[in-house]
Design a protein around this motif. Structure first.
Motif, mmCIF file in Angstrom:
data_model
loop_
_atom_site.group_PDB
_atom_site.id
_atom_site.type_symbol
_atom_site.label_atom_id
_atom_site.label_comp_id
_atom_site.label_asym_id
_atom_site.label_seq_id
_atom_site.Cartn_x
_atom_site.Cartn_y
_atom_site.Cartn_z
ATOM 1 N N CYS A 190 0.842 -1.198 0.000
ATOM 2 C CA CYS A 190 0.000 0.000 0.000
ATOM 3 C C CYS A 190 0.887 1.263 0.000
ATOM 4 O O CYS A 190 1.705 1.433 0.908
ATOM 5 N N GLN B 200 -5.245 -2.517 5.936
ATOM 6 C CA GLN B 200 -4.955 -1.641 7.073
ATOM 7 C C GLN B 200 -5.725 -0.314 6.976
ATOM 8 O O GLN B 200 -6.529 0.007 7.829
ATOM 9 N N CYS B 201 -5.477 0.452 5.910
ATOM 10 C CA CYS B 201 -6.086 1.791 5.799
ATOM 11 C C CYS B 201 -7.308 1.801 4.886
ATOM 12 O O CYS B 201 -7.940 2.838 4.721
ATOM 13 N N CYS C 48 -5.970 -2.156 0.562
ATOM 14 C CA CYS C 48 -5.161 -2.281 1.774
ATOM 15 C C CYS C 48 -6.029 -2.719 2.959
ATOM 16 O O CYS C 48 -7.017 -2.054 3.278
ATOM 17 N N CYS D 49 0.196 3.508 3.247
ATOM 18 C CA CYS D 49 0.816 2.996 4.482
ATOM 19 C C CYS D 49 2.345 3.103 4.423
ATOM 20 O O CYS D 49 2.983 3.365 5.434
HETATM 21 ZN ZN LIG Z 1 -2.759 1.158 3.565
#
Ligand SMILES: [Zn+2]
Length: 126
Positions: free
Chosen positions: A77, A106-107, A104, A80
């Motif tokens: 990503c 995560q985000c 992603c 990130c």
């Molecule tokens: Zn991310």
């Protein structure tokens, strides 16, 4: 022995009743050292984190709009990598409309590609 241990030992040698002032001052001094040690530990941790971020930044490669870590062929990503300095690999995820998009975990950044890009495809400009 530690610097705080040394201070505590000196403190134990002082006749508390006769030297109340010295006793109190040394106690304050030991407290200040303790605070300095906590701050020192925090700064050491911060330096370690910044070194790690700097090292990571040096390993990030951009290939035709896709981001990779050196020696790794799976896309990561860009957000990130740039903002959090963390190598989070893209995964294919179903969206609310049941479309498949690489993004992603995560985000939650989402691409218009169905699957994460492999380095060899990115090299071809795909
Ligand atoms: Zn991310």
């Amino acid at each position: 022995m530690s610097i705080i241990g040394d201070g505590l030992e000196i403190l134990s040698l002082i006749d508390k009743a006769k030297n109340a002032d010295v006793y109190r001052q040394l106690g304050d001094y030991i407290d200040k050292i303790r605070e300095q040690q906590i701050e020192n530990d925090r700064l050491h941790e911060q330096v370690r984190d910044l070194r790690e971020q700097l090292r990571f930044r040096g390993t990030v490669e951009r290939v035709h709009g896709h981001v990779f870590v050196q020696g790794d062929d799976d896309e990561i990503c860009p957000r990130c990598a740039e903002v959090d300095m963390r190598p989070i690999h893209f995964v294919s995820q179903f969206t609310k409309d049941n479309g498949l998009h690489a993004g992603c975990p995560q985000c939650k950044l989402q691409t218009h590609f169905r699957y994460p890009c492999k380095r060899e495809n990115a090299m071809k400009g795909e």
